[in-house]
Scaffold this motif. Structure first.
Motif, PDB file in Angstrom:
ATOM      1  N   ASP A   1      22.828  48.392  -4.372  1.00  0.00           N
ATOM      2  CA  ASP A   1      23.992  48.078  -3.550  1.00  0.00           C
ATOM      3  C   ASP A   1      24.198  49.122  -2.475  1.00  0.00           C
ATOM      4  N   ALA A   2      24.044  50.407  -2.833  1.00  0.00           N
ATOM      5  CA  ALA A   2      24.214  51.481  -1.867  1.00  0.00           C
ATOM      6  C   ALA A   2      23.178  51.381  -0.759  1.00  0.00           C
ATOM      7  N   SER A   3      21.923  51.035  -1.139  1.00  0.00           N
ATOM      8  CA  SER A   3      20.867  50.913  -0.151  1.00  0.00           C
ATOM      9  C   SER A   3      21.185  49.790   0.837  1.00  0.00           C
ATOM     10  N   THR A   4      21.704  48.673   0.328  1.00  0.00           N
ATOM     11  CA  THR A   4      22.021  47.528   1.174  1.00  0.00           C
ATOM     12  C   THR A   4      23.141  47.881   2.152  1.00  0.00           C
ATOM     13  N   ILE A   5      24.167  48.575   1.642  1.00  0.00           N
ATOM     14  CA  ILE A   5      25.296  48.941   2.501  1.00  0.00           C
ATOM     15  C   ILE A   5      24.843  49.866   3.619  1.00  0.00           C
ATOM     16  N   ALA A   6      23.999  50.859   3.256  1.00  0.00           N
ATOM     17  CA  ALA A   6      23.614  51.870   4.236  1.00  0.00           C
ATOM     18  C   ALA A   6      22.693  51.310   5.304  1.00  0.00           C
ATOM     19  N   SER A   7      21.860  50.339   4.938  1.00  0.00           N
ATOM     20  CA  SER A   7      20.891  49.830   5.911  1.00  0.00           C
ATOM     21  C   SER A   7      21.356  48.542   6.579  1.00  0.00           C
ATOM     22  N   GLY A   8      22.443  48.007   6.122  1.00  0.00           N
ATOM     23  CA  GLY A   8      22.857  46.697   6.608  1.00  0.00           C
ATOM     24  C   GLY A   8      23.887  46.769   7.667  1.00  0.00           C
TER      25      GLY A   8
ATOM     26  N   PHE B   1      21.664  55.975  -0.616  1.00  0.00           N
ATOM     27  CA  PHE B   1      22.731  56.150  -1.601  1.00  0.00           C
ATOM     28  C   PHE B   1      23.482  57.459  -1.412  1.00  0.00           C
ATOM     29  N   LEU B   2      22.967  58.395  -0.610  1.00  0.00           N
ATOM     30  CA  LEU B   2      23.727  59.594  -0.261  1.00  0.00           C
ATOM     31  C   LEU B   2      24.556  59.389   1.001  1.00  0.00           C
ATOM     32  N   ALA B   3      24.236  58.351   1.757  1.00  0.00           N
ATOM     33  CA  ALA B   3      24.956  58.098   3.006  1.00  0.00           C
ATOM     34  C   ALA B   3      25.965  56.960   2.892  1.00  0.00           C
ATOM     35  N   ALA B   4      25.854  56.127   1.852  1.00  0.00           N
ATOM     36  CA  ALA B   4      26.601  54.868   1.804  1.00  0.00           C
ATOM     37  C   ALA B   4      28.111  55.054   1.893  1.00  0.00           C
ATOM     38  N   SER B   5      28.687  55.987   1.121  1.00  0.00           N
ATOM     39  CA  SER B   5      30.144  56.137   1.115  1.00  0.00           C
ATOM     40  C   SER B   5      30.644  56.608   2.475  1.00  0.00           C
ATOM     41  N   ALA B   6      29.915  57.520   3.125  1.00  0.00           N
ATOM     42  CA  ALA B   6      30.319  58.001   4.447  1.00  0.00           C
ATOM     43  C   ALA B   6      30.185  56.897   5.493  1.00  0.00           C
ATOM     44  N   ILE B   7      29.174  56.040   5.363  1.00  0.00           N
ATOM     45  CA  ILE B   7      29.017  54.916   6.290  1.00  0.00           C
ATOM     46  C   ILE B   7      30.152  53.916   6.103  1.00  0.00           C
ATOM     47  N   ARG B   8      30.484  53.635   4.847  1.00  0.00           N
ATOM     48  CA  ARG B   8      31.602  52.710   4.587  1.00  0.00           C
ATOM     49  C   ARG B   8      32.905  53.238   5.177  1.00  0.00           C
ATOM     50  N   ALA B   9      33.099  54.564   5.102  1.00  0.00           N
ATOM     51  CA  ALA B   9      34.343  55.184   5.585  1.00  0.00           C
ATOM     52  C   ALA B   9      34.329  55.415   7.092  1.00  0.00           C
ATOM     53  N   GLY B  10      33.214  55.104   7.762  1.00  0.00           N
ATOM     54  CA  GLY B  10      33.129  55.303   9.198  1.00  0.00           C
ATOM     55  C   GLY B  10      32.884  56.740   9.606  1.00  0.00           C
TER      56      GLY B  10
ATOM     57  N   VAL C   1      21.121  58.871  10.625  1.00  0.00           N
ATOM     58  CA  VAL C   1      22.582  58.839  10.764  1.00  0.00           C
ATOM     59  C   VAL C   1      23.071  59.972  11.660  1.00  0.00           C
ATOM     60  N   ALA C   2      24.270  59.768  12.179  1.00  0.00           N
ATOM     61  CA  ALA C   2      24.979  60.801  12.941  1.00  0.00           C
ATOM     62  C   ALA C   2      26.465  60.488  12.854  1.00  0.00           C
ATOM     63  N   SER C   3      27.288  61.479  13.139  1.00  0.00           N
ATOM     64  CA  SER C   3      28.735  61.276  13.102  1.00  0.00           C
ATOM     65  C   SER C   3      29.197  60.565  14.371  1.00  0.00           C
ATOM     66  N   PRO C   4      30.317  59.842  14.310  1.00  0.00           N
ATOM     67  CA  PRO C   4      30.857  59.220  15.528  1.00  0.00           C
ATOM     68  C   PRO C   4      31.142  60.246  16.624  1.00  0.00           C
ATOM     69  N   GLY C   5      31.567  61.481  16.231  1.00  0.00           N
ATOM     70  CA  GLY C   5      31.854  62.500  17.227  1.00  0.00           C
ATOM     71  C   GLY C   5      30.631  62.894  18.023  1.00  0.00           C
ATOM     72  N   LEU C   6      29.486  63.046  17.350  1.00  0.00           N
ATOM     73  CA  LEU C   6      28.247  63.402  18.053  1.00  0.00           C
ATOM     74  C   LEU C   6      27.817  62.273  18.988  1.00  0.00           C
TER      75      LEU C   6
ATOM     76  N   LEU D   1      21.713  68.470   4.548  1.00  0.00           N
ATOM     77  CA  LEU D   1      21.575  67.627   5.739  1.00  0.00           C
ATOM     78  C   LEU D   1      22.814  66.750   5.923  1.00  0.00           C
ATOM     79  N   ARG D   2      23.295  66.181   4.857  1.00  0.00           N
ATOM     80  CA  ARG D   2      24.479  65.321   4.957  1.00  0.00           C
ATOM     81  C   ARG D   2      25.692  66.102   5.446  1.00  0.00           C
ATOM     82  N   SER D   3      25.858  67.325   4.932  1.00  0.00           N
ATOM     83  CA  SER D   3      26.985  68.156   5.342  1.00  0.00           C
ATOM     84  C   SER D   3      26.955  68.435   6.837  1.00  0.00           C
ATOM     85  N   ARG D   4      25.763  68.744   7.369  1.00  0.00           N
ATOM     86  CA  ARG D   4      25.660  69.059   8.797  1.00  0.00           C
ATOM     87  C   ARG D   4      25.876  67.810   9.647  1.00  0.00           C
ATOM     88  N   ALA D   5      25.426  66.662   9.149  1.00  0.00           N
ATOM     89  CA  ALA D   5      25.664  65.416   9.886  1.00  0.00           C
ATOM     90  C   ALA D   5      27.145  65.076   9.913  1.00  0.00           C
ATOM     91  N   LEU D   6      27.817  65.216   8.770  1.00  0.00           N
ATOM     92  CA  LEU D   6      29.253  64.924   8.702  1.00  0.00           C
ATOM     93  C   LEU D   6      30.056  65.864   9.595  1.00  0.00           C
TER      94      LEU D   6
END
Length: 298
Positions: free
Chosen positions: A291-298, A236-245, A163-168, A220-225
């Motif tokens: 569900d979180a795994s599906t959202i993050a990888s899908g 499951f640590l990335a799913a909510s941030a991926i859903r929120a863009g 993962v990476a942020s849209p800004g990066l 790692l998640r904090s630095r990516a965000l």
């Protein structure tokens, strides 16, 4: 065979030591020790190896416990059921979890809401704990299980996501291949200071341009965000941030290796009603992680 002595023997195994069993049973330690020795003489085998660190089962003791433990547990459960079908589970549950395993925090909160009389102690560590020596009832493990003296109940299979942020991505562009990752600042998970930071992506292994290595995924998640790095995260640590863009999945066509989550408990210890309730609850609630795994990888 003296069934009372057998029950005392089972209590010693479950408690982990003679002194702990004596306290649990409410009998003097010399009495308990004498009854165990009498049982060993009656069977003409050594059941327990005693040391200053506690007791360990011999092979003969493990065979006796395997059969006697199930029978006594069944009798105890039958007695409890007769006394009250509505009896609430009470007692202590000692768990081991990896650091930063946030979804399990929510699961434990829901578990205690369902069983409010169970006191939960959580020991968080990357170290592979000795469940018997450390007094742990159930440990959550990520990765392959090779310990022959443990029962492993598989809970979930998943893959980490890159993962990476849209800004990066706006600054450096979307990587179209694994080789393109070399132009990105990256952060990797590594257990030791000298551990190599590598990613397996599809059929390729890459050593990214690492500006940070840590064994803490929330870091790692904090630095990516913050838009500073490309990194890998459990889905499951990335799913909510991926859903929120706030995070984007990179190179979805190059999947990372499959990971396994299992729950471990000692094979020679018949699981208590509290442990069985916890194992069953985890199996029920695992759909949250799926569900979180599906959202993050899908």
């Amino acid at each position: 065979m003296d069934l009372n002595a057998v029950q005392m023997f089972v209590s010693v195994v479950q408690a982990g030591s003679l002194s702990a069993a004596a306290e649990r049973l409410g009998v003097p330690l010399p009495t308990l020790s004498r009854r165990i020795r009498e049982l060993e003489r009656q069977l003409n085998v050594q059941l327990l190896e005693r040391s200053v660190r506690g007791t360990r089962l011999t092979d003969a003791g493990a065979r006796l416990y395997e059969h006697a433990g199930r029978g006594i547990e069944a009798l105890v459960e039958a007695e409890q059921a007769v006394i009250s079908d509505q009896a609430r589970l009470k007692g202590r549950l000692r768990l081991s979890l990896p650091p930063g395993f946030e979804p399990w925090w929510e699961l434990l909160s829901a578990f205690q809401q369902r069983y409010p009389d169970i006191r939960t102690h959580v020991y968080t560590t990357e170290r592979r704990v000795d469940l018997v020596e450390d007094g742990i009832d159930v440990a959550l493990r990520v990765g392959p299980i090779v310990h022959e003296s443990m029962v492993a109940r598989h809970v979930l299979s998943y893959r980490h996501v890159l993962v990476a942020s849209p800004g990066l991505i706006d600054r450096l562009g979307m990587p179209e291949s694994v080789e393109a990752l070399h132009r990105f600042p990256c952060a990797v998970w590594a257990l030791g200071a000298n551990a190599p930071g590598e990613w397996r992506l599809g059929e390729q292994t890459v050593a990214p341009r690492s500006v940070l290595a840590t064994n803490e995924y929330t870091h790692l998640r904090s630095r990516a965000l913050a838009g500073e790095v490309v990194t890998e995260l459990p889905p499951f640590l990335a799913a909510s941030a991926i859903r929120a863009g706030r995070l984007l999945v990179l190179l979805p066509g190059e999947p990372m290796p499959e990971q396994q989550i299992s729950l471990l408990y000692p094979s020679h210890r018949h699981p208590s009603a509290i442990v069985r309730a916890y194992l069953g609850f985890c199996q029920e609630q695992v759909s949250m992680l799926v569900d979180a795994s599906t959202i993050a990888s899908g």
